[in-house]
Write a protein that holds these residues in place. Structure first.
Motif, PDB file in Angstrom:
ATOM      1  N   TYR A  92       0.796  -1.329   0.079  1.00 46.06           N
ATOM      2  CA  TYR A  92      -0.169   0.055  -0.102  1.00 46.06           C
ATOM      3  C   TYR A  92       0.764   1.394  -0.069  1.00 46.06           C
ATOM      4  CZ  TYR A  92      -3.559   3.183   1.780  1.00 46.06           C
ATOM      5  OH  TYR A  92      -4.240   4.392   1.729  1.00 46.06           O
ATOM      6  N   LYS A  93       1.859   1.483   1.047  1.00 48.06           N
ATOM      7  CA  LYS A  93       2.820   2.454   0.838  1.00 48.06           C
ATOM      8  C   LYS A  93       3.502   2.630  -0.461  1.00 48.06           C
ATOM      9  CE  LYS A  93       1.542   3.622   5.061  1.00 48.06           C
ATOM     10  NZ  LYS A  93       0.978   4.993   5.394  1.00 48.06           N
ATOM     11  N   ASN A  94       3.924   1.491  -0.817  1.00 50.27           N
ATOM     12  CA  ASN A  94       5.130   1.763  -2.152  1.00 50.27           C
ATOM     13  C   ASN A  94       4.438   1.472  -3.444  1.00 50.27           C
ATOM     14  OD1 ASN A  94       7.804   1.985  -0.391  1.00 50.27           O
ATOM     15  ND2 ASN A  94       6.691   0.209   0.532  1.00 50.27           N
ATOM     16  N   LEU A  95       3.314   0.766  -3.556  1.00 51.79           N
ATOM     17  CA  LEU A  95       3.092   0.115  -4.725  1.00 51.79           C
ATOM     18  C   LEU A  95       1.644   0.407  -5.170  1.00 51.79           C
ATOM     19  CD1 LEU A  95       4.724  -3.061  -4.845  1.00 51.79           C
ATOM     20  CD2 LEU A  95       5.612  -1.094  -6.042  1.00 51.79           C
ATOM     21  N   ALA A  96       0.863   0.873  -4.356  1.00 51.05           N
ATOM     22  CA  ALA A  96      -0.683   1.174  -4.520  1.00 51.05           C
ATOM     23  C   ALA A  96      -0.832   2.543  -5.510  1.00 51.05           C
ATOM     24  CB  ALA A  96      -1.367   1.637  -3.285  1.00 51.05           C
ATOM     25  N   ALA A  97      -0.057   3.476  -5.394  1.00 49.79           N
ATOM     26  CA  ALA A  97      -0.291   4.480  -6.460  1.00 49.79           C
ATOM     27  C   ALA A  97       0.331   4.433  -7.847  1.00 49.79           C
ATOM     28  CB  ALA A  97       0.195   5.874  -5.937  1.00 49.79           C
ATOM     29  N   TYR A  98       1.414   3.563  -7.872  1.00 54.32           N
ATOM     30  CA  TYR A  98       1.986   3.141  -8.875  1.00 54.32           C
ATOM     31  C   TYR A  98       0.980   2.149  -9.757  1.00 54.32           C
ATOM     32  CZ  TYR A  98       5.358   1.208 -12.231  1.00 54.32           C
ATOM     33  OH  TYR A  98       6.170   0.761 -13.133  1.00 54.32           O
ATOM     34  N   GLU A  99       0.458   1.243  -8.985  1.00 56.41           N
ATOM     35  CA  GLU A  99      -0.497   0.194  -9.533  1.00 56.41           C
ATOM     36  C   GLU A  99      -1.691   1.352 -10.337  1.00 56.41           C
ATOM     37  OE1 GLU A  99      -2.364  -2.601  -7.064  1.00 56.41           O
ATOM     38  OE2 GLU A  99      -4.179  -2.595  -8.289  1.00 56.41           O
ATOM     39  N   ILE A 100      -2.415   2.337  -9.595  1.00 53.64           N
ATOM     40  CA  ILE A 100      -3.209   2.903 -10.207  1.00 53.64           C
ATOM     41  C   ILE A 100      -2.791   3.676 -11.661  1.00 53.64           C
ATOM     42  CG2 ILE A 100      -4.914   4.855  -9.798  1.00 53.64           C
ATOM     43  CD1 ILE A 100      -4.745   4.386  -7.001  1.00 53.64           C
ATOM     44  N   PRO A 109      -5.158   9.288  -6.244  1.00 50.17           N
ATOM     45  CA  PRO A 109      -5.474  10.400  -5.346  1.00 50.17           C
ATOM     46  C   PRO A 109      -4.353  10.787  -4.827  1.00 50.17           C
ATOM     47  CG  PRO A 109      -5.962   8.164  -4.373  1.00 50.17           C
ATOM     48  CD  PRO A 109      -5.500   7.785  -5.911  1.00 50.17           C
ATOM     49  N   PRO A 110      -4.421  11.946  -4.066  1.00 48.92           N
ATOM     50  CA  PRO A 110      -3.427  12.735  -3.213  1.00 48.92           C
ATOM     51  C   PRO A 110      -2.987  11.738  -2.297  1.00 48.92           C
ATOM     52  CG  PRO A 110      -5.323  14.436  -3.635  1.00 48.92           C
ATOM     53  CD  PRO A 110      -5.791  12.880  -4.044  1.00 48.92           C
TER      54      PRO A 110
END
Length: 936
Positions: A92-100, A109-110
């Motif tokens: 969640y901390k390292n790859l969640a935004a990269y996955e989106i 999201p921010p």
């Protein structure tokens, strides 16, 4: 987790680079060293596993999916829920935004509502600023707040299963739906007066709820409002009631029927109609654990009951193999005696005899063994026994069963004898000595080969505690195994057992009475390519040759044993598996080239190349040509700038101007990676460039170094011109320094007198003075031919000539001697000093060694060591053996033996002493003994 030895999976480098760039753009630090349960989490592997399962939302929606992901990382099962949530947090901390962004092609999201929050829940794809509720703390109506409240989760229509730490016992947990936004009317019924509390303290008024900007506010969502407490009220869970059944005939009819049956039987027993039953009563001996397995096997072996003996032997084999280091004979009395008595039964399968062990002096008989002193005539008794008819092709069932159990007993003794304490215990039992003699003299049959090997293994462990002479039955039996045996394993073990006789005692193993046939076989076996067998033979020979009488026996059988050939084989074994090693020692230390004192002038031909470029390329090429990197050197910025101006001011024009000073100084760090501008603090600040120094000679763009003209007439400055090619250097020397003109056809006119006054009378190249030192009269032609010796060698053989020539760069300075005066010039008789422009490379002396095996302390070991020890014993004891001869020709016999046996080997021994460092000391002792023994 991947290991360094594994091959890098494809795409890893691209993934790491892409994720790093994304983190920098988003403003987060990607933790590539994330750990869960002290195990490193490979983000690339985690990304591939979660992506194959559909992404973060899909894995979070599946029941226990994060625990399944954790199985791929071997996180353990002790606290699977906590490890699964930690793994989820790492993603969640390292790859969640990269996955989106990378997998779904959306804008994440921010970070305030993604990375900065916990990983509880899922549904990151639909999370937006509009539908996301900020973290809130719940409070009760009376004002008591609960610390550590859970952060808000993204709203979702259906329930979502998540893995949270400590959730053992419940498989899923749903997210509670937000309550409806209702605002019921609540009249203000609170009194305007402050209520008096029992504690005597007035309750301070609570501040009004403050709405958060950017979010919809309602009273039911305010943690401090009464509506919030009503809407989120949950009743206290009910405690389960514990119900106890009441035993009635209708509830448990079977139990009441059994009670009535027992009552009727008890009544009949009282009336004497039936006898009392013993059902349910504890029988005598029941309910006790009994003896342990060790005592049970011991008692079973001594019981003489076949079934119990079979049980005991079966378990003794397992115990001796698995727990032999804990099973000691002294802790179980009569165990060793029982095993020996049992294995003695092997004779009854082949001879008409049953051995008995007597511990007194009153028993007598051919089958009675002395259990106190041993049986010295055991071999004669065995020879007098009558053989039982047996066939190797067919065995009876009883014969096979007895043989199997005897082998189990022998294997048990063999396994337990490997323990030192048990070997000492067995060595004190005379009956064991008799058993070993009996076992080694059984008839030759395949069925007893295994038992013979057990007997030899036991002998190897216990002979080091025994004294043996040439009449000892076991000693003779072991020698017979070596003399008549054809089994490599039996011969090898027998040799080791003989070599270990009296090893742990103060007595010396004399090894007397060894037949010449045994010595001959042992000498022949040293020629085999069998390291273990050769090692056992050399150990035996080392013990044998340590006794002068045995060496005299060898000398008397020299022709039969081929002693000169045998000693040649021992000398060859000195280099067994020798490894070539090169030892390098420094003869002269290297001298680094000194820094030039001034910046070299650039030759015109090189300057013409620079002028073809525009700035800053022109200054860059100049810097490379006249400077080189040196971490310890520096030059002032003003000196560097002035040198640049002096070289190119004459070539400036409105179109080609010099670089500004600041830009020129900055380019120095660009050209030389190790150079940087510094300021040296002091009374007057000094601005320098650290990391460069002037070259001794300029270098062209192709890396070719120019050569300096070393012509220096006394009383004037050195020429100092630079030339790239030897031809140009020669033309310069002949025309400018020798004063010789050219003819019309381009050849040199040595007879020309136009500039005769400029011609020197000697060679002034550096400190040459060739003609003056040689007391010769020079001519223009001779000078011209001589100066060619100072030109640089650029031919194909230059490297070979440089290696063999004696030049200041490759020779050391001789001891200083008094300088000689020659025509007013001082010349040292030693070698000239090293040229500071060239320096000097270190020179080394290489020595080649052929070293053999060594132990952990660096001492000689293996076959070479044993071979040199046998040679040393022979060299030491041949003179002693000759002294024992009853003849007046002792000295002649001694000298003849030493020359005959060791004369052909001296060259080889000297080679080993010079090239084999581990054996050098031993071979030196041998050479000293040979010199002493060969003296008249």
């Amino acid at each position: 987790m991947s290991t360094p030895e594994e091959e890098e999976p494809p795409g890893r480098e691209e993934f790491v680079a892409s994720l790093t760039r994304f983190g920098e753009q988003r403003g987060i630090n990607v933790d590539f060293q994330a750990r869960v349960n002290t195990k490193h989490i490979d983000l690339y592997k985690l990304w591939n596993v979660v992506r194959s399962r559909g992404g973060y939302d899909a894995v979070s929606a599946e029941k226990l999916a994060w625990r399944k992901v954790g199985i791929d990382f071997n996180l353990g099962t002790a606290n699977a829920a906590a490890y699964a949530f930690a793994l989820k947090t790492a993603y969640y901390k390292n790859l969640a935004a990269y996955e989106i962004k990378a997998l779904h092609g959306r804008e994440p999201p921010p970070i305030e509502i993604l990375e900065k929050l916990t990983a509880k829940g899922g549904d990151i794809l639909s999370r937006t600023v509009e539908n996301f509720r900020p973290p809130q703390r719940s409070s009760l109506v009376n004002g008591d707040s609960e610390s550590g409240g859970e952060e808000s989760k993204t709203p979702k229509d259906e329930k979502m299963d998540i893995d949270e730490p400590g959730s053992v016992g419940r498989s899923t947990r749903g997210l509670r739906q937000a309550p409806p936004q209702r605002i019921p009317f609540q009249p203000d019924v609170s009194s305007s007066r402050q209520l008096r509390h029992s504690s005597g303290h007035a309750q301070s008024p609570q501040p009004a709820a403050i709405s958060h900007a950017g979010y919809n506010y309602s009273a039911s969502s305010n943690p401090n409002s009464a509506q919030f407490a009503i809407a989120n009220y949950e009743p206290r869970p009910q405690m389960p009631l514990t119900l106890r059944p009441i035993m009635t005939p209708s509830y448990n009819a079977a139990m009441f029927e059994e009670r009535q049956k027992l009552a009727r039987m008890a009544r009949k027993v009282e009336l004497g109609l039936i006898s009392p039953t013993t059902k349910g009563m504890m029988k005598p001996g029941a309910g006790f654990d009994g003896p342990n397995i060790y005592v049970r096997t011991l008692q079973g072996l001594r019981s003489q009951v076949p079934a119990e003996q079979d049980y005991a032997l079966h378990h003794l084999v397992k115990i001796s193999h698995e727990r032999g280091d804990k099973y000691k004979f002294d802790a179980f009395p009569n165990l060793a005696e029982g095993l020996i008595e049992y294995v003695l039964g092997i004779s009854s399968l082949f001879y008409d005899v049953t051995w008995e062990i007597c511990y007194s002096d009153h028993e007598d008989g051919i089958n009675v063994l002395d259990g106190i002193r041993g049986t010295p005539d055991i071999l004669q008794r065995i020879q007098s026994l009558k053989r039982v008819d047996t066939t190797d092709e067919m065995e009876s069932e009883e014969f096979g069963r007895k043989l199997t159990k005897i082998l189990e007993a022998g294997l048990t003794i063999r396994n337990l004898a490997l323990l030192e304490d048990n070997a000492v215990y067995l060595s004190e039992m005379p009956q064991l000595r008799d058993f070993l003699s009996i076992a080694l003299n059984l008839p030759s049959s395949p069925v007893i080969t295994e038992l013979k090997h057990y007997a030899l293994d036991i002998s190897e462990q216990v002979t080091k505690y025994w004294r043996m002479d040439e009449s000892d039955p076991l000693y003779c039996s072991l020698l017979n195994q070596v003399d008549d045996g054809h089994d490599r394993g039996a011969i090898l073990t027998a040799l080791r057992a003989i070599s270990r006789v009296s090893m742990n005692l103060d007595d010396t193993n004399l090894l007397k009475g060894v037949p010449v046939s045994v010595i001959k076989r042992i000498c022949e076996w040293t020629l085999l390519d069998d390291e273990d067998l050769v090692s056992a033979c050399l150990d035996f020979l080392y013990q044998f040759t340590a006794v002068p009488e045995n060496v005299g026996f060898l000398l008397s059988k020299s022709d039969e044993l081929s002693l000169p050939s045998f000693l040649g084989q021992l000398t060859r074994l000195l280099q067994y598996e020798a490894q070539t090693e090169y030892h390098k020692s420094t003869v002269t230390d290297s001298i680094a080239a000194a820094s030039a004192t001034e910046i070299p002038n650039v030759p015109q031909d090189l300057m013409d190349q620079f002028l073809k470029y525009e700035e800053p390329d022109r200054s860059n090429h100049w810097l490379k040509a006249v400077f080189e990197e040196d971490a310890e050197s520096d030059i002032t910025q003003i000196a560097l700038w002035q040198a640049y101006q002096a070289r190119f001011t004459d070539y400036t024009s409105p179109a080609t101007q010099l670089l500004p000073a600041a830009e020129f100084i900055k380019n120095v760090s660009t050209i030389f990676a190790g150079a940087n501008a510094q300021v040296v603090n002091g009374v007057n600040h000094k601005f320098i460039i650290k990391g460069i120094r002037p070259r001794h000679a300029p270098m062209d763009p192709k890396g070719r170094v120019y050569n300096r003209c070393m012509w220096k007439v006394p009383g004037s400055k050195s020429c100092g011109e630079f030339f790239l090619k030897p031809k140009h250097m020669f033309d310069h020397l002949v025309y400018d320094h020798l004063g010789i003109d050219r003819r019309a056809d381009g050849t040199w006119n040595f007879e020309s007198t136009t500039r005769a006054s400029q011609r020197p009378d000697d060679c002034y190249w550096s400190s040459c003075r060739h003609f003056t030192n040689g007391s010769k009269i020079s001519s223009p032609y001779q000078l011209g031919m001589h100066v060619k010796t100072h030109l640089p060698d650029v031919s194909n053989k230059a490297v070979l000539r440089q290696k063999n020539n004696r030049t200041p760069a490759n020779q050391t300075t001789l001891p200083s001697q008094r300088a000689k005066e020659t025509n007013g010039y001082s010349m040292s008789t030693g070698i000239v000093n090293v040229d500071p422009a060239q320096g000097r490379e270190a020179t080394y002396n290489y020595q080649i060694f052929q070293n053999t095996a060594v132990d952990e302390l660096g001492n000689a070991a293996g076959l070479p060591l044993t071979s040199v020890l046998v040679l040393r014993n022979l060299a030491r004891n041949i003179p002693k053996a000759a002294a024992l001869l009853d003849t007046i020709q002792r000295d002649a016999f001694r000298i003849d033996c030493m020359e005959k046996l060791f004369g052909p080997l001296k060259d080889r021994l000297i080679f080993v002493m010079a090239h084999n460092k581990p054996l050098a000391g031993y071979v030196s002792d041998v050479m000293g003994l040979l010199e002493k023994g060969s003296a008249p």
